[in-house]
Design a protein around this motif. Structure first.
Motif, PDB file in Angstrom:
ATOM      1  N   TYR A 121       0.830  -1.204   0.000  1.00 13.28           N
ATOM      2  CA  TYR A 121       0.000   0.000   0.000  1.00 13.28           C
ATOM      3  C   TYR A 121       0.866   1.257   0.000  1.00 13.28           C
ATOM      4  O   TYR A 121       1.955   1.269   0.581  1.00 13.28           O
TER       5      TYR A 121
ATOM      6  N   ASN B 253       0.028   4.798   1.456  1.00 19.09           N
ATOM      7  CA  ASN B 253      -1.060   5.247   2.335  1.00 19.09           C
ATOM      8  C   ASN B 253      -2.184   4.203   2.258  1.00 19.09           C
ATOM      9  O   ASN B 253      -1.916   3.020   2.462  1.00 19.09           O
ATOM     10  N   ASN B 254      -3.396   4.606   1.940  1.00 17.70           N
ATOM     11  CA  ASN B 254      -4.470   3.597   1.967  1.00 17.70           C
ATOM     12  C   ASN B 254      -4.739   2.952   0.616  1.00 17.70           C
ATOM     13  O   ASN B 254      -5.674   2.174   0.477  1.00 17.70           O
ATOM     14  N   LYS B 255      -3.910   3.302  -0.361  1.00 14.55           N
ATOM     15  CA  LYS B 255      -4.181   2.825  -1.716  1.00 14.55           C
ATOM     16  C   LYS B 255      -3.330   1.599  -2.045  1.00 14.55           C
ATOM     17  O   LYS B 255      -2.104   1.643  -1.901  1.00 14.55           O
TER      18      LYS B 255
END
Ligand code: IPD
Ligand code: CA
Ligand code: CA
Length: 269
Positions: free
Chosen positions: A139, A141-143
């Motif tokens: 990932y 960050n949150n991606k």
């Protein structure tokens, strides 16, 4: 290590890496105490030490049976990878930290009996966390990062390497490496191994080559790159020894294979 244990350690490590980053950002414009280590350009600051101490103290008080392998002396003397080992670089890219006040990262790789379970690379000033848990993808960050494309053309690849490859040195014939730089689309040097691994995982560079790194430089990066289908070996294509300094070639497998076979093998002294 089972999933519940991995998740629990991951969430602790993530919390601490963010806290450590926050401290660095708060103090980024304070005057620095700068010392040198192996040579005049091998820099270390009070911030490297205090960040490592912060992480090591938290780990030691929370996970009393875990081990730490780290750069600045707050870890353990290890002669094996048995058990759970946190491999830590408190500031990777200290020269960038000192001169640029950006382009550096905190790097934490967590291994269980030699198997990479968790990788965290935190680009402190950009507040970007690259992370991975074994078998669960990587990932930014949150991606979730996509798998690396396997159809990249060699002449369109971007390779990250520093100038030591291109000057006279005792490991490789620099002429082959100069040819490599001409044959690919571009070359880059970022000054932080951890960020260079993160960029390979992100697919914005296709290979990262270095003549000498320590385990804390590559531990987290290896885990993250594995999760997007990348490979990390020595420059001869051998597995990395997690306890000693080594050369490293990491990247998209379709580019890495060609670099090792067509350039490094020929250049090797
Ligand atoms: C260094 C950086 C640099 C790499 C060196 C490392 P440090 O780590 O990652 O990019 O070329 O080999 O030692 O000393 O800044 O933690
Ligand atoms: Ca480092
Ligand atoms: Ca460091």
């Amino acid at each position: 290590m089972n999933k519940a244990q991995r998740d629990m350690i991951f969430s602790q490590a993530t919390k601490w890496i963010y806290e450590a980053g926050e401290q660095i950002r708060k103090q980024i414009h304070n005057p620095l105490t700068i010392d040198t280590k192996s040579n005049a350009n091998d820099l270390v600051t009070e911030m490297d030490r205090s960040t490592e101490a912060f992480l090591a103290n938290n780990i030691k008080s929370t996970f009393t049976d875990h081990f730490i392998l780290s750069e600045e002396g707050y870890g353990d003397q290890l002669d094996s990878m048995n058990g759970i080992v946190w491999i830590i670089d408190p500031i990777d890219g200290t020269m960038n930290f000192v001169h640029q006040k950006r382009n550096f990262a905190i790097s934490i790789g967590i291994f269980n009996n030699g198997i990479g379970e968790i990788g965290l690379i935190y680009n402190v000033m950009e507040d970007v966390l690259y992370s991975a848990k074994r078998g669960e993808g990587a990932y930014k960050n949150n991606k979730k990062l996509p798998q690396l494309h396997h159809d990249i053309l060699f002449q369109e690849a971007i390779v990250s390497m520093n100038h030591f490859w291109l000057c006279e040195n005792r490991l490789v014939d620099e002429k082959w490496m100069q040819k490599l730089v001409k044959d690919v689309r571009g070359s880059r040097t970022y000054g932080s191994a951890a960020l260079e691994f993160a960029f390979v995982a992100e697919g914005i560079i296709d290979s990262y080559l270095t003549l000498s790194l320590s385990p804390w430089d590559y531990a987290a990066g290896m885990v993250i790159i594995n999760e997007v289908g990348g490979v990390t070996t020595t420059i001869d294509g051998d597995p990395l020894d997690m306890l000693s300094k080594t050369s490293v070639a990491s990247g998209n497998p379709c580019i890495q294979e060609k670099i090792i076979a067509n350039y490094i093998k020929k250049a090797r002294k």
